[in-house]
Design a protein around this motif. Sequence first.
Motif, PDB file in Angstrom:
ATOM      1  N   LEU A   1     -38.656   0.443  47.629  1.00 33.80           N
ATOM      2  CA  LEU A   1     -37.694   0.820  46.598  1.00 33.80           C
ATOM      3  C   LEU A   1     -37.835   2.292  46.234  1.00 33.80           C
ATOM      4  CD1 LEU A   1     -38.375  -2.237  44.263  1.00 33.80           C
ATOM      5  CD2 LEU A   1     -36.513  -2.023  45.930  1.00 33.80           C
TER       6      LEU A   1
ATOM      7  N   SER B   1     -37.749   5.375  43.417  1.00 32.31           N
ATOM      8  CA  SER B   1     -38.479   5.439  42.151  1.00 32.31           C
ATOM      9  C   SER B   1     -37.733   4.704  41.042  1.00 32.31           C
ATOM     10  CB  SER B   1     -38.694   6.909  41.763  1.00 32.31           C
ATOM     11  OG  SER B   1     -39.343   7.000  40.504  1.00 32.31           O
ATOM     12  N   GLU B   2     -36.421   4.918  40.956  1.00 29.61           N
ATOM     13  CA  GLU B   2     -35.629   4.264  39.914  1.00 29.61           C
ATOM     14  C   GLU B   2     -35.523   2.765  40.170  1.00 29.61           C
ATOM     15  OE1 GLU B   2     -31.168   4.661  37.892  1.00 29.61           O
ATOM     16  OE2 GLU B   2     -31.874   6.110  39.388  1.00 29.61           O
ATOM     17  N   GLN B   3     -35.338   2.375  41.443  1.00 33.34           N
ATOM     18  CA  GLN B   3     -35.265   0.956  41.789  1.00 33.34           C
ATOM     19  C   GLN B   3     -36.584   0.248  41.483  1.00 33.34           C
ATOM     20  OE1 GLN B   3     -34.197   1.254  45.902  1.00 33.34           O
ATOM     21  NE2 GLN B   3     -31.984   1.138  45.505  1.00 33.34           N
ATOM     22  N   TYR B   4     -37.680   0.945  41.684  1.00 28.76           N
ATOM     23  CA  TYR B   4     -38.988   0.365  41.395  1.00 28.76           C
ATOM     24  C   TYR B   4     -39.099   0.062  39.898  1.00 28.76           C
ATOM     25  CZ  TYR B   4     -44.140  -0.053  41.461  1.00 28.76           C
ATOM     26  OH  TYR B   4     -45.434  -0.501  41.342  1.00 28.76           O
ATOM     27  N   ASN B   5     -38.587   0.947  39.053  1.00 27.78           N
ATOM     28  CA  ASN B   5     -38.600   0.700  37.609  1.00 27.78           C
ATOM     29  C   ASN B   5     -37.799  -0.560  37.256  1.00 27.78           C
ATOM     30  OD1 ASN B   5     -40.095   2.996  37.297  1.00 27.78           O
ATOM     31  ND2 ASN B   5     -38.406   4.265  36.548  1.00 27.78           N
ATOM     32  N   HIS B   6     -36.604  -0.687  37.831  1.00 31.19           N
ATOM     33  CA  HIS B   6     -35.764  -1.853  37.562  1.00 31.19           C
ATOM     34  C   HIS B   6     -36.431  -3.131  38.061  1.00 31.19           C
ATOM     35  CE1 HIS B   6     -32.849   0.820  36.053  1.00 31.19           C
ATOM     36  NE2 HIS B   6     -32.223   1.127  37.200  1.00 31.19           N
ATOM     37  N   TRP B   7     -37.057  -3.040  39.224  1.00 28.08           N
ATOM     38  CA  TRP B   7     -37.709  -4.235  39.789  1.00 28.08           C
ATOM     39  C   TRP B   7     -38.832  -4.719  38.871  1.00 28.08           C
ATOM     40  CZ3 TRP B   7     -42.542  -5.741  41.307  1.00 28.08           C
ATOM     41  CH2 TRP B   7     -42.638  -6.874  42.110  1.00 28.08           C
TER      42      TRP B   7
ATOM     43  N   SER C   1     -40.330  -7.786  47.920  1.00 26.54           N
ATOM     44  CA  SER C   1     -39.374  -6.692  47.747  1.00 26.54           C
ATOM     45  C   SER C   1     -39.447  -5.764  48.951  1.00 26.54           C
ATOM     46  CB  SER C   1     -39.683  -5.897  46.471  1.00 26.54           C
ATOM     47  OG  SER C   1     -38.819  -4.773  46.370  1.00 26.54           O
TER      48      SER C   1
ATOM     49  N   GLU D   1     -38.997  -4.398  35.718  1.00 27.06           N
ATOM     50  CA  GLU D   1     -38.408  -5.009  34.532  1.00 27.06           C
ATOM     51  C   GLU D   1     -37.918  -6.430  34.827  1.00 27.06           C
ATOM     52  OE1 GLU D   1     -35.324  -2.398  33.346  1.00 27.06           O
ATOM     53  OE2 GLU D   1     -36.675  -0.796  32.652  1.00 27.06           O
ATOM     54  N   ARG D   2     -37.467  -6.684  36.068  1.00 26.68           N
ATOM     55  CA  ARG D   2     -36.892  -7.971  36.426  1.00 26.68           C
ATOM     56  C   ARG D   2     -37.914  -8.959  36.953  1.00 26.68           C
ATOM     57  NH1 ARG D   2     -33.513  -5.901  40.832  1.00 26.68           N
ATOM     58  NH2 ARG D   2     -33.323  -8.108  41.374  1.00 26.68           N
ATOM     59  N   TRP D   3     -39.034  -8.440  37.470  1.00 23.95           N
ATOM     60  CA  TRP D   3     -40.008  -9.361  38.096  1.00 23.95           C
ATOM     61  C   TRP D   3     -40.593 -10.283  37.021  1.00 23.95           C
ATOM     62  CZ3 TRP D   3     -40.927 -11.224  42.587  1.00 23.95           C
ATOM     63  CH2 TRP D   3     -42.144 -11.854  42.886  1.00 23.95           C
TER      64      TRP D   3
END
Length: 701
Positions: free
Chosen positions: A662, A664-670, A659, A672-674
């Motif tokens: 990211l 802070s918000e993108q890190y949360n989404h990542w 990755s 969840e998807r990883w």
Amino acid sequence: MNFRALTSKVLRSRTARTLAGSVALTLFLVQLAVYLPSVYTQYSGLVREQSGTARTLVQVGLYGSQPQSMEFQDGVIDESLVGLVLLDSTGRLLLNKGNTLDFDPAAAELPEKSGWVYPAAWQLQGVESSVSAIGFLDRSGILKASLIKASALSVFALLSSILAGLVALFGAARSYIMPMERLIGVLREHRQNSEGQVPEPIKVITDDDLKPLAEEFNGMIEAQRKAARQVKVKQQYLEFAAHHDPLTHLPNRLMFENTLRTTVQETLASDLRFSIFLVDLDNFKFFNDQYGHLVGDKMVAEVGNRLRTMMRDIDLVARLDGDEFVVIQKDVDASVCAEEVAAKIMSVATAPYEYRGFTLKTAVSVGISSFPDDVHVQQDEQMLGEEMVNNAAVALQEAKSNGKNQYQLFNEKMRLRLTARIRLEQDLKIAMQDNQFEVYYQPKINIHTRQCTGAEALVRWRHPVNGFVSPEAFVPVAEETGLIIELGAWILQTACNKTRELQSMGYEGLNVAVNISAVQFTDGNLLPMVSKALEVSGLSPELLELEITESAVMHDPEEVISSLHELSEHGMKLAIDDFGTGYSSLAYLKRFPVNTLKIDRAFITDISNDNDDVAIVEAVLGLGKHFNMKVVAEGVEDEEQLNFLKSQGCDIAQGYFISKPLSSEQYNHWLERWPFGVQEKPVPDIVLELPAPEEPIRKAG
């Protein structure tokens, strides 16, 4: 001098008046002591003589006639004997004539005197028998004569005393006042002629009582001259010390600034040119560390002496501070001449120097600024001098940035970079106030399990006009200005808060790595800052990893080792970033309480086709295993690199293949998807979407 002026000076002299009064009074009292007793003696003799004469006259009168006869009374009673009483042997009154003060024959005692009439008793021999006589004598004449004589003698004594006082007064004037006036006049003349300086010793022509005083004055003047010479020497020393460097005896910064101001004024008036050369010894700290400060001071003094010797008398060589010198060369014709002088400065300063068996040699960098080419002549004269120095400093920094041991002429490109640097510094201060910074997170995974272990916190600056500014552009400026202290504390606190937030969301095993600047290490407030961030956020210390570059570690190893041990004792994890790119030292590495080594991306990029990079990575991995450290590979861009690292036993990977950094918000989404995230949720239908390769952005903490 006329008589009136002399009299005025004499009468104004308290000493002379006292002397004259003392002489007059003493002489007057002495004369009175002599004259008055003699007058009294004379008076007493006249009284006895008067009494004897009167007794004789009465005695003669007794033999010549009877007491009752008229002839007896007329011959005896006169102005002196004004009364007479005669008594026979039986006490019978025979005669009572004249002023007898109311004599009473029956009284047993003589009558008391009245006025100047005194009674006197005599025993006389008459014709037939003895007779008692009482004569009444008038002493007023005798007293008057005595008083007249006493008055005359007193007047004589007073006049002679006054005369003696006047003689003493003018004698004092001749022997004391006038010589003193001459002495004072000589002193006043010497003082006026000396014009504020110590006067010359005075000369006394006359050999009088004031000569010792004059000699005493001369002694005082000589002592004052010696003291003045000592004061002058001290003033000269203080003046020299105030304007010269104590080590090299060159002019110091104060004298340089005064000379620069004068040089600018002279150059503007004469339409000439001059140049400033800033000379700085390269890597002088390492020179001091290697040979010691005593040898370092000798080297600085030697370089200063060489510069002073090679320049002309009209030029100035000064020591600004430490190992930095400045040269003002006047009457320069062109920049070519300035380059020739710079080359000569470097040649002279870098020549070998023998000291106590050591052959010492140093390198120097030179920055050059020329007047009026490199300044705006419309501004204030003082600002012109400051701009010249600033421009030379910029040129010196350019020479050091280009590899050191060279000279650099100031140019407009440097001015633009300098302006941009100043503007960037100002924008940084505004950014801190307006909260323009953001913390991005680049995830890290366990290479063997593909599980996310945490992320590295990276700072990003969202400029309101220029957009995102590269950390490589602003972090060095923040370190130079000290803003990195405040910025680093904010990054650390934000990263800890974010990690603690993720824990509350179920990602309990995630850690966070935060870059620590070398400036934060030297600030001395690192441990309190980290402890506060952990306390405020509630994050466990073992989930915080502090990263420091290898070059920062090696800057002051002993101090850093002590700080690292303090941090380790409080439970924090420690990592050396960009390992292998700085001043590697295995001797220090084994003493560092480090948990992680991070292989720089430069060794990972070509690992698939560069055997040298493969050897370096294998060596770092071997060191990590030997010292029981985890190894993190940065800059992993593809699956092939990841598989190679896995085969070599690398622990953790970080890079764009996993990755990009990211928000802070993108890190949360990542998270969840990883698919192999720490939440360990089954994700059979999720397809891994890797980000497209982008130009790597170098991190800065």
